[in-house]
Write a protein that holds these residues in place. Structure first.
Motif, PDB file in Angstrom:
ATOM      1  N   THR A  43       0.839  -1.196   0.000  1.00 23.79           N
ATOM      2  CA  THR A  43       0.000   0.000   0.000  1.00 23.79           C
ATOM      3  C   THR A  43       0.879   1.253   0.000  1.00 23.79           C
ATOM      4  OG1 THR A  43      -0.165  -0.226   2.420  1.00 23.79           O
ATOM      5  CG2 THR A  43      -1.980  -1.095   1.112  1.00 23.79           C
ATOM      6  N   HIS A  54      -1.169   0.632   9.742  1.00 21.35           N
ATOM      7  CA  HIS A  54      -1.347   1.410   8.522  1.00 21.35           C
ATOM      8  C   HIS A  54      -1.590   2.874   8.872  1.00 21.35           C
ATOM      9  CE1 HIS A  54      -1.207  -1.386   5.203  1.00 21.35           C
ATOM     10  NE2 HIS A  54      -1.969  -2.243   5.856  1.00 21.35           N
ATOM     11  N   VAL A  57      -4.445   8.285   6.028  1.00 25.29           N
ATOM     12  CA  VAL A  57      -3.907   9.186   5.011  1.00 25.29           C
ATOM     13  C   VAL A  57      -3.900  10.650   5.428  1.00 25.29           C
ATOM     14  CG1 VAL A  57      -4.171  10.000   2.644  1.00 25.29           C
ATOM     15  CG2 VAL A  57      -4.569   7.596   3.183  1.00 25.29           C
ATOM     16  N   PRO A  92     -10.190   8.381   5.789  1.00 20.85           N
ATOM     17  CA  PRO A  92      -8.974   9.054   5.334  1.00 20.85           C
ATOM     18  C   PRO A  92      -8.643  10.323   6.119  1.00 20.85           C
ATOM     19  CG  PRO A  92     -10.315   8.388   3.468  1.00 20.85           C
ATOM     20  CD  PRO A  92     -11.145   8.173   4.694  1.00 20.85           C
ATOM     21  N   ALA A 157     -15.226  -0.607   1.239  1.00 20.98           N
ATOM     22  CA  ALA A 157     -14.430   0.598   1.005  1.00 20.98           C
ATOM     23  C   ALA A 157     -14.322   0.856  -0.495  1.00 20.98           C
ATOM     24  CB  ALA A 157     -13.038   0.449   1.615  1.00 20.98           C
ATOM     25  N   ASN A 159     -11.959   2.244  -2.508  1.00 19.89           N
ATOM     26  CA  ASN A 159     -10.716   1.944  -3.229  1.00 19.89           C
ATOM     27  C   ASN A 159      -9.984   0.764  -2.600  1.00 19.89           C
ATOM     28  OD1 ASN A 159     -10.948   4.194  -5.069  1.00 19.89           O
ATOM     29  ND2 ASN A 159     -10.467   5.505  -3.329  1.00 19.89           N
ATOM     30  N   CYS A 194      -3.981  -2.760  -4.086  1.00 20.70           N
ATOM     31  CA  CYS A 194      -4.990  -2.268  -3.150  1.00 20.70           C
ATOM     32  C   CYS A 194      -4.642  -0.823  -2.807  1.00 20.70           C
ATOM     33  CB  CYS A 194      -5.006  -3.127  -1.884  1.00 20.70           C
ATOM     34  SG  CYS A 194      -6.242  -2.620  -0.663  1.00 20.70           S
ATOM     35  N   ASP A 195      -5.481   0.120  -3.201  1.00 24.61           N
ATOM     36  CA  ASP A 195      -5.217   1.534  -2.940  1.00 24.61           C
ATOM     37  C   ASP A 195      -5.477   1.895  -1.481  1.00 24.61           C
ATOM     38  OD1 ASP A 195      -4.463   2.004  -5.530  1.00 24.61           O
ATOM     39  OD2 ASP A 195      -6.456   2.645  -6.185  1.00 24.61           O
ATOM     40  N   ASP A 196      -6.508   1.335  -0.910  1.00 27.27           N
ATOM     41  CA  ASP A 196      -6.911   1.670   0.453  1.00 27.27           C
ATOM     42  C   ASP A 196      -6.900   0.403   1.306  1.00 27.27           C
ATOM     43  OD1 ASP A 196      -8.096   2.474   2.803  1.00 27.27           O
ATOM     44  OD2 ASP A 196      -9.793   3.484   1.866  1.00 27.27           O
ATOM     45  N   ARG A 198      -8.140  -0.206   3.948  1.00 25.83           N
ATOM     46  CA  ARG A 198      -9.433  -0.441   4.582  1.00 25.83           C
ATOM     47  C   ARG A 198     -10.325  -1.356   3.740  1.00 25.83           C
ATOM     48  NH1 ARG A 198     -12.747   3.835   6.292  1.00 25.83           N
ATOM     49  NH2 ARG A 198     -12.919   4.295   4.066  1.00 25.83           N
TER      50      ARG A 198
END
Length: 206
Positions: A43, A54, A57, A92, A157, A159, A194-196, A198
């Protein structure tokens, strides 16, 4: 072909099609197989797919966990723990942004357990008249996962996990006159990730 090997040639060429169909499955499974391995950052925060630290953001400091702090086998209690944790997930911007389980992703060894959790109205294996709060969640059996004990919850989620084709599977054949060979080629190009974080929640159960 002149030496009566046409059947073998045809079979091997046909296997290219099977390999092209199955390779994306193996690549996707490999991505999840490495979910808890810090040697494979997945990620934007440079951390493995499922972790307890994690970065959120918008804060650059706050952290969230998308794996159980104590890995647990797939069962009613552990599934409830995942759903409970998702209820207070940080968004985020650091504010609470609750998520729900879209589907359980399990290896073949956990298929029946997951189906029981998904279909049973009452608590599985209990004589008590207690309703199941995890009933109704979709189950995705991913037969290519290497671990028979690890399991995941894909969330809603925006993204989360993704797969994109640059070039979908294509097949070509050609004759090489100089070497008296017939050449078969199958290829594709894709990207995934996987962008997010979550978007996925896992348990590294053993």
């Amino acid at each position: 072909a002149r030496d009566v090997n046409y059947r073998a040639i045809k079979t091997v060429a046909g296997n290219l099609g099977r390999a092209t169909r199955l390779t994306p499955e193996y690549l996707g499974a490999q991505f999840l197989d490495r979910a808890f391995n810090s040697a494979y950052p997945a990620t934007a925060d440079g951390i493995e797919l499922c972790a307890t630290n994690h970065l959120v953001v918008g804060t650059n400091a706050s952290t969230l966990a998308n794996e159980l702090a104590t890995p647990a086998p797939l069962a009613e209690a552990s599934a409830e723990d995942v759903e409970t944790n998702l209820m207070t997930f940080a968004g985020p911007d650091g504010m609470i942004d609750p998520l729900t389980v879209k589907q359980w992703i399990v290896p073949a060894a956990l298929a029946h357990t997951a189906e029981k959790l998904s279909r049973t109205d009452k608590e599985v294996g209990s004589a008590n008249n207690t309703i199941s709060v995890v009933k109704g969640t979709k189950v995705q059996v991913f037969r290519y996962l290497s671990s028979s004990t690890r399991w995941f919850a894909q969330t809603d989620a925006t993204n989360g996990l993704w797969w994109e084709w640059d070039q979908e599977a294509e097949f070509m054949e050609d004759n090489s006159i100089t070497t008296l060979q017939k050449v078969y080629v199958a290829f594709f190009r894709a990207r995934w990730g996987c962008d997010d974080p979550r978007g996925i929640y896992g348990s590294a159960a053993t």
